[in-house]
Scaffold this active site. Structure first.
Site, PDB file in Angstrom:
ATOM      1  N   CYS A 191       0.886  -1.181   0.000  1.00 21.56           N
ATOM      2  CA  CYS A 191       0.000   0.000   0.000  1.00 21.56           C
ATOM      3  C   CYS A 191       0.914   1.219   0.000  1.00 21.56           C
ATOM      4  O   CYS A 191       1.102   1.869   1.022  1.00 21.56           O
ATOM      5  CB  CYS A 191      -0.914  -0.005   1.215  1.00 21.56           C
ATOM      6  SG  CYS A 191      -1.781  -1.574   1.501  1.00 21.56           S
ATOM      7  N   ALA A 192       1.502   1.529  -1.140  1.00 21.17           N
ATOM      8  CA  ALA A 192       2.734   2.309  -1.167  1.00 21.17           C
ATOM      9  C   ALA A 192       2.567   3.825  -1.151  1.00 21.17           C
ATOM     10  O   ALA A 192       3.463   4.530  -0.701  1.00 21.17           O
ATOM     11  CB  ALA A 192       3.556   1.918  -2.401  1.00 21.17           C
ATOM     12  N   PRO A 242       2.033   7.596  -0.211  1.00 18.40           N
ATOM     13  CA  PRO A 242       2.645   8.455  -1.227  1.00 18.40           C
ATOM     14  C   PRO A 242       4.061   8.081  -1.631  1.00 18.40           C
ATOM     15  O   PRO A 242       4.642   8.721  -2.498  1.00 18.40           O
ATOM     16  CB  PRO A 242       2.634   9.825  -0.560  1.00 18.40           C
ATOM     17  CG  PRO A 242       2.774   9.533   0.896  1.00 18.40           C
ATOM     18  CD  PRO A 242       2.003   8.257   1.124  1.00 18.40           C
ATOM     19  N   GLY A 243       4.687   7.077  -1.000  1.00 19.04           N
ATOM     20  CA  GLY A 243       5.969   6.601  -1.474  1.00 19.04           C
ATOM     21  C   GLY A 243       7.140   6.747  -0.535  1.00 19.04           C
ATOM     22  O   GLY A 243       8.267   6.398  -0.901  1.00 19.04           O
ATOM     23  N   ASP A 289       1.894  -1.457   5.014  1.00 16.44           N
ATOM     24  CA  ASP A 289       1.403  -0.289   5.759  1.00 16.44           C
ATOM     25  C   ASP A 289      -0.046  -0.061   5.343  1.00 16.44           C
ATOM     26  O   ASP A 289      -0.321   0.595   4.340  1.00 16.44           O
ATOM     27  CB  ASP A 289       2.266   0.933   5.448  1.00 16.44           C
ATOM     28  CG  ASP A 289       1.915   2.129   6.309  1.00 16.44           C
ATOM     29  OD1 ASP A 289       1.868   1.972   7.536  1.00 16.44           O
ATOM     30  OD2 ASP A 289       1.680   3.221   5.750  1.00 16.44           O
ATOM     31  N   CYS A 319      -0.943   3.886  10.844  1.00 15.92           N
ATOM     32  CA  CYS A 319      -0.833   5.169  11.544  1.00 15.92           C
ATOM     33  C   CYS A 319      -2.035   5.365  12.461  1.00 15.92           C
ATOM     34  O   CYS A 319      -2.537   6.475  12.632  1.00 15.92           O
ATOM     35  CB  CYS A 319      -0.670   6.330  10.565  1.00 15.92           C
ATOM     36  SG  CYS A 319      -1.930   6.412   9.279  1.00 15.92           S
TER      37      CYS A 319
END
Length: 644
Positions: free
Chosen positions: A182-183, A185-186, A263, A316
């Site tokens: 789930c990349a 914003p990188g 993530d 998060c």
């Protein structure tokens, strides 16, 4: 004015966000502690009225015992304060050590910049101001501009320090194959890229990272951020985490991953310091509703992980339902072939609390359910599932949930976060029915055009790529390779059907994945890095392609011909010109003129080296003139590093 303030309060109480309210006054920068309703900004720059209070939030986390009763006020106070800006230096840039020296010498001392020691190497820096402090306050304008330019140039990357923990826990080597599920914003993908390059010295890594993102707009944003790393070892794909396709290498063996970054999408309450709009609408249902998605993404990760490999599960959020409940279910389903890795003592200076084995489940209205059987039958397996509840006492000890890492905002003056490092120790059974269900659901999903050409044209397939042994451009590229002394395997170079004017490079592992058998891949943008561009100058017949400036640092050690050494006076003259301007060759030093005189006019590499710094970039010269392939921001950056 008072009238404006009253109007904003009315809108906020109607649960409508206020966007782009920069002109309204007074504007509070939410680095200030407040308990009254004020105007603050979230991470996207939208403004909101909030008193930074939510009774459900406080009641829920008091009941969960996420920290001691004595620490709870400190945690809440931290949640109500602004988030200090943090960035890391991009270590794949050859000049990053000199940039670090500038920071150590106090270049950003005006905004309280200090190195974050636990990360190591003084590569991560924390500021004493929030992002919006820097943006709005006139006295910080120049330093804010400097930080922004460094980000645009790909020399730094903004990222919360706790968000750096998952990748930092993985022992990534240059030959490894890594998946970021789930990349966008990188930030973590970028960390993986740096780790792949870190151990390879002057050689390029043979491994790769595949960065996955299901949302097309976020996928586009991910591509824009990842291009800053200019790496041949990264590919972005557009798939949901739970339906990432089974891939094979070119020899037919299945692709399994040495490491996986998982993530997951979450309620995000750990980001409340930078997204204070969360206060108004937070309730336990936000976490409950994401549990199933999080579990299924993580399950797919375990399926794709090599035996002996590690997966970093993170979110998060600080909600146990989104964290320990997911991890516990993964461990139980693996029947002893998945274990939590103890990270105790790994990062001196970084504080976290152990994972929890007990928690309480609430509904949206704060009704508590102590066990699944207490949930009304009409809500079971819809809003609540048995797996969301704590494991049985007989199971708790073997799970070692205390090895999970819980980050609360007051511990490191950062965001809230959760990390669990899982090692696969043996085969884990795949639920083929569940896998079929998710894949079928994805197949039936109707693709809707966004009406934005950039997004509608973002995706491509393996079939649109032509590797040079099978390309009409092979002869021209070989000619350019010989002209430039470019010692890269032609098998790893390809062109894309939408642009034959560019030649891209991919790592060995990516090359072995990009074959027709993996036709189901929905590739976003183009894998690898663009290293060659069509030559439009008069020397094109001898050198059809020239090296690109933005990616030159990645291939510089493979270039052996037409390299010209300049001295400091030469560099001063060249950097002080605008990008489109040329200078007369007669103004250069005799030594440089002699080197150019031994070459036929055309493309070459300019090299300038000191004890602590190397500047290399493509350049072009004719009989009388010369220019560098460097944009204005890059020129200013090098002048800053060289004190020019």
């Amino acid at each position: 004015s008072l009238l404006q303030e009253m109007a904003l309060k009315f809108i906020n109480k109607s649960f409508l966000s206020i966007k782009n309210a920069q002109s309204l006054s007074p504007l509070l920068f939410y680095s200030t502690q407040v308990l009254e309703e004020k105007l603050v900004k979230n991470s996207k720059g939208h403004s909101f009225l909030t008193d930074m209070q939510n009774d459900k939030f406080e009641k829920f986390y008091k009941a969960q015992n996420v920290c001691s009763e004595e620490d709870f006020p400190a945690m809440m106070k931290s949640f109500r304060s602004g988030l200090p800006s943090v960035f890391r230096l991009v270590t794949t840039k050859p000049e990053y050590q000199l940039l670090k020296e500038k920071l150590l010498a106090g270049h950003l001392s005006g905004v309280g910049a200090v190195p974050v020691t636990w990360y190591g190497g003084d590569d991560v820096w924390k500021l004493g101001k929030t992002r919006w402090d820097l943006f709005e306050h006139e006295e910080f304008k120049q330093l804010h501009s400097f930080i922004n330019d460094q980000f645009v140039l790909g020399n730094i990357y903004r990222q919360e320090q706790v968000s750096m923990v998952p990748v930092k826990c993985l022992d990534i080597q240059p030959h490894h194959t890594v998946l970021d599920m789930c990349a966008s914003p990188g930030s973590k993908t970028g960390q993986v890229v740096e780790a792949l390059h870190a151990g390879s010295g002057s050689e390029l890594p043979t491994g790769c990272v595949i960065a996955c993102e299901p949302d097309l707009a976020r996928c586009s944003n991910l591509c824009g951020n990842i291009i800053k790393f200019q790496s041949p070892s990264v590919m972005v794909v557009n798939h949901t985490g739970q339906t990432i396709p089974d891939l094979t290498y070119s020899d037919g063996t299945p692709v399994l991953y040495d490491h996986i970054v998982c993530d997951v999408p979450c309620s995000g309450d750990g980001t409340i310091r930078k997204n204070p709009n969360i206060w108004a609408g937070w309730h336990p249902g936000r976490g409950n509703s994401r549990f199933g998605l999080q579990l299924n993404i993580a399950r797919r990760g375990v399926e794709l992980l090599k035996e002996g490999g590690t997966m970093a599960y993170s979110s998060c959020s600080i909600n146990q339902v989104e964290n320990e409940a997911v991890v516990a279910k993964l461990l139980l389903e693996a029947e002893g072939n998945l274990e939590l890795v103890d990270m105790t003592g790994k990062f001196p200076g970084l504080e976290w609390l152990p994972g929890l084995s007990e928690w309480k489940v609430f509904d949206t209205q704060m009704q508590e359910f102590s066990k699944f059987e207490d949930v009304p039958e009409d809500l079971r397996n819809i809003n609540f599932s048995r797996e969301m509840f704590p494991p049985d006492e007989s199971e708790v000890k073997s799970l070692n949930l205390e090895r999970c890492m819980r980050f609360l905002p007051h511990l490191n003056d950062d965001g809230g976060f959760f990390v669990a490092i899982l090692r696969k120790t043996g085969p884990v059974k795949v639920d083929e029915r569940r896998k079929y269900f998710w894949n079928k659901k994805q197949e039936l999903k109707v693709f809707k055009k966004s009406r934005k050409a950039k997004l509608d044209n973002l995706l491509s397939s393996v079939g649109e790529m032509s590797f040079l042994p099978d390309s009409d451009l092979q002869e021209k590229v070989l000619k350019s390779k010989d002209y430039l002394g470019l010692d890269l395997p032609i098998e790893n170079l390809y062109t894309f059907s939408k642009s034959y004017l560019k030649v891209r490079l991919v790592s060995e592992t990516l090359k072995n994945i990009l074959h027709p058998g993996n036709h189901q891949l929905k590739i976003a943008s183009t894998p690898g890095v663009n290293i060659l561009a069509a030559n439009s100058m008069s020397c094109a017949s001898n050198n059809p392609f020239h090296l690109r400036g933005s990616s030159y640092h990645m291939v510089s050690s493979y270039v052996s011909k037409r390299v010209v050494q300049g001295n400091l006076d030469d560099i001063k003259q060249l950097l002080n010109k605008e990008q489109e301007d040329t200078i007369e060759t007669e103004l250069l030093s005799l030594h440089m003129r002699e080197q150019l005189g031994s070459l036929e006019p055309g493309w070459f590499t300019l090299r300038f080296e000191t004890e602590e710094f190397v500047l290399e970039c493509p350049a072009y010269f004719s009989v009388k003139k010369i220019f560098l392939v460097l944009n204005g921001k890059s020129r200013n950056h090098y002048k800053f590093l060289l004190d020019l």
